[in-house]
Design a protein around this motif. Structure first.
Motif, PDB file in Angstrom:
ATOM      1  N   THR A  15      24.094   3.455   6.078  1.00  0.00           N
ATOM      2  CA  THR A  15      23.594   2.943   7.355  1.00  0.00           C
ATOM      3  C   THR A  15      22.073   3.103   7.371  1.00  0.00           C
ATOM      4  N   ASP A  16      21.411   2.254   8.140  1.00  0.00           N
ATOM      5  CA  ASP A  16      19.958   2.327   8.241  1.00  0.00           C
ATOM      6  C   ASP A  16      19.526   1.685   9.555  1.00  0.00           C
ATOM      7  N   ILE A  17      18.596   2.329  10.246  1.00  0.00           N
ATOM      8  CA  ILE A  17      18.063   1.778  11.495  1.00  0.00           C
ATOM      9  C   ILE A  17      17.050   0.684  11.168  1.00  0.00           C
ATOM     10  N   GLU A  36      17.997  10.946  17.436  1.00  0.00           N
ATOM     11  CA  GLU A  36      18.982  11.970  17.789  1.00  0.00           C
ATOM     12  C   GLU A  36      20.257  11.336  18.365  1.00  0.00           C
ATOM     13  N   ILE A  37      20.089  10.338  19.229  1.00  0.00           N
ATOM     14  CA  ILE A  37      21.246   9.616  19.787  1.00  0.00           C
ATOM     15  C   ILE A  37      22.001   8.914  18.653  1.00  0.00           C
ATOM     16  N   ILE A  42      26.726   8.385  14.912  1.00  0.00           N
ATOM     17  CA  ILE A  42      27.232   8.245  13.543  1.00  0.00           C
ATOM     18  C   ILE A  42      28.049   9.465  13.127  1.00  0.00           C
ATOM     19  N   GLN A  43      27.551  10.658  13.387  1.00  0.00           N
ATOM     20  CA  GLN A  43      28.279  11.864  12.979  1.00  0.00           C
ATOM     21  C   GLN A  43      29.652  11.943  13.646  1.00  0.00           C
ATOM     22  N   GLN A  44      29.741  11.561  14.916  1.00  0.00           N
ATOM     23  CA  GLN A  44      31.033  11.596  15.608  1.00  0.00           C
ATOM     24  C   GLN A  44      31.984  10.544  15.038  1.00  0.00           C
TER      25      GLN A  44
END
Length: 169
Positions: A15-17, A36-37, A42-44
């Protein structure tokens, strides 16, 4: 006798912003807050879909899944949650992500992963449009009858940077 490296078949997601470096240059504090958001979403999603974060580099995640179905569903969850997150925000407050997924053989060494499976997933992420998911043909064939993919466009046999062979997309 040399010890064989640890290999496994895995679904790899990158993934990449979109525009992260530019955003950092224009407003670092806001971009770090949005990061942070992004990271929490992604982690969840990765945890919910049985993935394992191999590493993060700035705004990018490298994740491995035991199943391509889990990987694609995770990517769909991430994009759906970001659409909700972005819905009532001005453009500077929105988070747009590209995601690439490939199934391939990977080499595990010193807590990192290497191999064509990783490289192809990385290149697919670079081909994805903002807010979309780019999957290889091998992933598509495995999930097409198991997951609602919505609109799908084939990229055909594509030459990926630094890859010897064209990859069916």
């Amino acid at each position: 006798m040399l010890q064989a490296e640890t290999r496994k078949l895995a679904a790899i997601m990158f993934t990449d912003i979109v525009g992260f470096s530019r955003q950092m240059g224009s407003n670092e504090a806001r971009t770090l807050r949005l990061l942070e958001i992004h990271n929490q979403i992604i982690q969840q999603a990765v945890a919910d879909h049985h993935g394992a974060v191999i590493k993060t580099v700035g705004d990018a995640f490298l994740v491995d899944f035991p199943s391509v179905v889990n990987a694609v569903q995770c990517a769909q969850t991430i994009q759906a949650q970001l659409r909700v997150q972005n819905a009532d925000k001005e453009s500077a407050e929105q988070i747009h992500v590209r995601i690439g997924i490939h199934l391939g053989d990977i080499v595990q060494k010193d807590g990192d992963v290497f191999g064509d499976g990783v490289n192809i997933a990385s290149r697919l992420q670079g081909l994805a449009e903002p807010d979309s998911i780019c999957i290889s043909d091998v992933v598509y064939r495995d999930v097409a009858k198991k997951v609602d993919l919505g609109a799908v466009a084939s990229l055909g046999r594509t030459k990926l940077k630094n890859m010897a062979e064209r990859i069916q997309m």
